[in-house]
Scaffold this active site. Structure first.
Site, short mmCIF file in Angstrom:
data_model
loop_
_atom_site.label_atom_id
_atom_site.label_comp_id
_atom_site.label_asym_id
_atom_site.label_seq_id
_atom_site.Cartn_x
_atom_site.Cartn_y
_atom_site.Cartn_z
NE ARG A 105 1.04 1.91 -7.44
CZ ARG A 105 0.44 1.61 -6.59
NH1 ARG A 105 -0.77 1.46 -6.58
NH2 ARG A 105 0.72 0.17 -6.00
CE LYS A 114 -3.96 5.83 -4.44
NZ LYS A 114 -3.07 6.53 -4.51
N1 HH2 Z 1 -0.33 4.95 -4.86
C1 HH2 Z 1 -0.52 3.26 -3.71
C2 HH2 Z 1 0.39 3.09 -3.79
N2 HH2 Z 1 1.68 3.78 -4.61
N3 HH2 Z 1 2.92 4.81 -6.32
C3 HH2 Z 1 2.43 5.96 -7.05
N4 HH2 Z 1 3.36 6.01 -7.93
N5 HH2 Z 1 1.04 6.38 -6.92
C4 HH2 Z 1 -0.38 6.05 -6.65
O1 HH2 Z 1 -0.88 6.71 -6.27
C5 HH2 Z 1 0.05 4.60 -5.59
C6 HH2 Z 1 1.52 4.36 -5.69
C7 HH2 Z 1 -1.86 3.37 -2.59
O2 HH2 Z 1 -2.40 1.74 -3.15
P1 HH2 Z 1 -2.25 0.70 -3.07
O3 HH2 Z 1 -0.55 -0.13 -3.78
O4 HH2 Z 1 -3.17 0.59 -4.04
O5 HH2 Z 1 -2.44 0.79 -1.47
P2 HH2 Z 1 -1.53 0.08 -0.48
O6 HH2 Z 1 -0.34 1.49 -0.60
O7 HH2 Z 1 -2.02 -0.07 0.84
O8 HH2 Z 1 -0.67 -1.07 -0.69
#
Ligand code: HH2
Length: 269
Positions: free
Chosen positions: A241, A201
């Site tokens: 995660r 992040k």
């Molecule tokens: N962070 C993201 C997405 N889903 N779910 C939970 N429970 N906790 C988190 O911190 C979290 C999440 C953001 O990351 P990412 O999926 O890599 O990116 P994007 O939202 O751009 O798909």
């Protein structure tokens, strides 16, 4: 048992880290199986990016992205679905997902009806605007009160497996993210299992800039991701995660009962 490692699999064109890499279902399955081989305990399949300013996706398109991938992965590993849409969650569960990872903290009725687990994550606002000057009187208390309220509602509604997540990066400044990590033990003490996502992040890039002073780019945040995941696990997070599964599984093993926690009881205050 060591803390669990949830591998991130975004079947999207625009996720901040892996966007566009796994839009093809075969590539997504391949990456999912690779994470299983690396030791992932769960694979979290998402069809809509939640990065700040991301474009919303229609229900039909999101379902089209995630269902075939979940269907193919579920025989090999426990699958969660990262969605805020009830119909997508339902379709994902029908395809084999057993955990609804819900950044809107609103889908517990779907989990209750379908007999699956649920994650209540805190987000201030919506992805479109959440990073526009987020303010709290007391970020730790507000996040904790919010997720506990949602978790209790879910438990009362009959959801047997309820996780709470402080939502690192979702409507939080760098300092607010750090406060939440620093006081993670308070959330752990509340009793629901805690999930934390810091992986790659942007706050990590800003806290540990490159030599020229600019934030570290997304592909150069592994060390910060591991440091914060390890911190969270030592503070009692039961699951992290992450994008970098193999490295995190190694860290989780070190932190687990035969490692730092088991041998020395080393847990931050
Ligand atoms: N962070 C993201 C997405 N889903 N779910 C939970 N429970 N906790 C988190 O911190 C979290 C999440 C953001 O990351 P990412 O999926 O890599 O990116 P994007 O939202 O751009 O798909």
């Amino acid at each position: 048992m060591r803390p669990l490692v949830m591998g991130v699999l975004n079947v999207t064109p625009d996720s901040f880290s892996d966007g566009g890499r796994y839009l093809d279902p075969d590539r997504a399955l391949e990456r999912g199986l690779e994470m299983v081989a690396e030791g992932a305990d769960l694979v979290d399949v998402g069809g809509e990016s939640s990065r700040p300013g991301a474009e919303p996706v229609s229900e039909a398109e999101e379902r089209r992205r995630v269902v075939p991938v979940i269907d193919a992965l579920a025989p090999h590993v426990r699958v969660s679905v990262d969605t805020v849409k009830p119909a997508v969650a339902e379709a994902a569960v029908a395809a084999g997902a057993t955990l609804v990872n819900d950044i809107s903290a609103s889908l517990w009725p779907v989990a209750a009806t379908n007999g699956v687990g649920w994650v209540a994550m805190h987000m201030k606002g919506t992805p479109a605007s959440m990073q526009d000057d987020p303010r709290y009187d007391d970020v730790v208390a507000e996040v904790r009160t919010f997720v506990l309220d949602r978790a209790r509602r879910a438990a009362d509604a009959g959801v047997g497996e309820v996780w709470v997540d402080p939502g690192i990066g979702f409507g939080k400044t760098v300092g607010q993210n750090l406060s939440l990590l620093h006081h993670l033990g308070d959330l752990v003490a509340d009793g629901f299992p805690v999930l934390v996502g810091t992986s790659r992040k942007s706050f990590l890039g800003r806290l540990a800039p490159q030599g020229d002073g600019r934030p570290a780019p997304v592909e150069d945040r592994l060390a910060g991701s591991l440091a914060t995941a390890t911190w969270a696990m030592l503070a009692g997070a039961a699951m992290v995660r992450v994008h970098d599964v193999a490295a995190t599984v190694q860290a989780a093993t070190l932190v687990g009962p035969t490692g730092l926690v088991g041998e020395t009881g080393l847990v931050p205050a």
